[in-house]
Design an enzyme around this catalytic site. Structure first.
Site, PDB file in Angstrom:
ATOM      1  CG  PHE A 141      -1.864   1.237   1.139  1.00 41.78           C
ATOM      2  CD1 PHE A 141      -3.013   1.202   0.374  1.00 41.78           C
ATOM      3  CD2 PHE A 141      -1.552   2.419   1.805  1.00 41.78           C
ATOM      4  CE1 PHE A 141      -3.844   2.320   0.274  1.00 41.78           C
ATOM      5  CE2 PHE A 141      -2.372   3.536   1.714  1.00 41.78           C
ATOM      6  CZ  PHE A 141      -3.533   3.484   0.944  1.00 41.78           C
ATOM      7  CG  ASP A 226       6.007   3.808   1.465  1.00 40.20           C
ATOM      8  OD1 ASP A 226       5.981   4.533   2.475  1.00 40.20           O
ATOM      9  OD2 ASP A 226       5.026   3.661   0.714  1.00 40.20           O
ATOM     10  CE  LYS A 255      -0.050   6.979   6.506  1.00 41.94           C
ATOM     11  NZ  LYS A 255      -1.279   7.669   6.101  1.00 41.94           N
TER      12      LYS A 255
END
Length: 401
Positions: A141, A226, A255
């Site tokens: 994801f 990531d 984030k």
């Protein structure tokens, strides 16, 4: 209708149904706790998918944002501003890298990493234009843009969004043999999450990340990590790659970099890699804006102390010990994770992950499900041990029926 029901009904009527939130309407939050419009308090055990690593309303971050709001919030990249150089310098130092390319969202940062790898392949590796390939892992994801869902293996994320962007090859996560077989002379990068969050907090087999690092180095291929969810303290280290002593060629961050205050993301790498860009080839009006830089600078300063990483490691050990005790009795089939991050596979006989999440909500604990009967636990790193134990007690209560 209650205030909650009215707010949810209005949202359902006037917003696209691309999310299925739990039926709670948050009005305020502090630390690890949120309060809804009815005045009921909830323990946040999700932390905005790790965007709120430092808790809600963190005083240092709010003060940094307020101070910057009074000065300047946006210049666009048409002009320099006085927070930009410090942000890039200090984030690069935290990562042990040389250059930063700031964006806003995680998906933007992943898109930036993809473009960087392709341009590096043509400018540095010498590939023919249009031939670059990037290897990714099944269960990944990385965001929801058209290019990113083109290499997703999640049917819901991918269906009905074609035609899809070519140039990607998917291999099983954790399988070095498959990765080696997939590499060709046209491979420019391997893009992977050191821990797969959306897939259920999947931790790769020991030695996998080190194997990826060795293989990519030998084949002149970039290793792109990531760390949007796994990075910046969540796993007990600054980066999840550190658990195997691995330094990738490129970090993709987001984030928690914005502290849950503003969206901030970045690609961090060497001058040899990010130096492939020339003016006009890539950018973002809001990327690296003064407000974002001010907040992110405070995030970097907080991480430099090591206290949040240490706290995540200590409380994470406690979390996993307690969750481990729940396995073997039939209610919990498996627990995975690292630091203050766990995926808990609840027996389907007790309900779906959504149903378990709603039962926990009724007990004052907020988590979120993924894939069947799996729930994710990722509280803010500032959570107290007492509050963490209280939240685990509520989970035990739900599992006991």
């Amino acid at each position: 209708m209650s205030t909650t029901e009215t707010a949810i009904a209005s949202a359902e009527e006037h917003s696209a149904h691309n999310y299925h939130p739990l039926p709670v309407v948050v009005a305020s939050a502090e630390g690890a706790w949120m309060t809804d419009v009815e005045g009921r308090r909830y323990l946040d055990m999700l932390a905005g998918y790790s965007a709120l690593n430092f808790g809600h309303g963190n005083r240092r971050l709010i003060d940094a944002a307020k101070a910057q709001l009074e000065r300047v919030t946006l210049t666009s990249r048409a002009f320099h501003h006085d927070r930009f150089a410090d942000f890039c310098t200090q984030l690069a130092e935290l990562c042990g890298m040389e250059m930063v390319l700031p964006m806003n969202t995680g998906a933007e940062a992943v898109e930036t990493a993809v473009k960087t790898a392709r341009k590096w392949g043509y400018r540095v590796k010498g590939l023919l234009d249009g031939t670059a390939k990037i290897i990714v892992a099944a269960g990944n994801f990385h965001g929801r843009t058209t290019t990113i869902v083109s290499f997703s293996t999640d049917h819901e994320a991918r269906a009905d969004f074609g035609p899809y962007t070519p140039g990607f090859e998917v291999v099983p996560y954790g399988d070095l043999t498959a990765l080696s077989a997939a590499m060709t002379d046209n491979t420019v990068a391997v893009l992977m999450e050191p821990i797969q969050g959306e897939a259920g907090v999947l931790v790769p087999p020991p030695g996998y990340l080190a194997g990826v690092r060795e293989m990519t180095r030998e084949r002149n291929v970039l290793f792109i990590a990531d760390e949007i969810q796994s990075g910046l303290g969540r796993t007990g280290r600054t980066f999840a790659c550190e658990h195997e002593g691995v330094v990738p060629d490129m970090y993709v961050l987001g984030k928690a970099l914005g502290g849950g205050v503003v969206p901030v993301s970045a690609v961090v790498s060497s001058a040899a890699i990010l130096g492939v860009f020339k003016p006009g080839e890539h950018g973002s009006t809001f990327g690296g804006n003064p407000l974002a830089c001010a907040v992110a600078l405070e995030v970097v300063a907080m991480l430099r102390t090591g206290e949040f990483q240490e706290r995540a490691a200590e409380l994470g050990d406690h979390l996993h010990r307690e969750l481990g005790l729940l396995t073997g009795g039939g209610a919990v089939e498996a627990v995975r994770g690292r630091g203050l991050w766990a995926g808990v596979d609840v027996s389907p006989t007790l309900g779906t992950g959504r149903e378990i999440s709603e039962k926990l909500m009724d007990r004052g604990v907020l988590v979120k499900d993924t894939h069947g009967s799996t729930i994710r636990i990722a509280p803010p790193l500032v959570i107290s041990k007492e509050d963490l134990d209280w939240g685990l007690d509520q989970l035990r209560g739900v599992l006991a029926g």
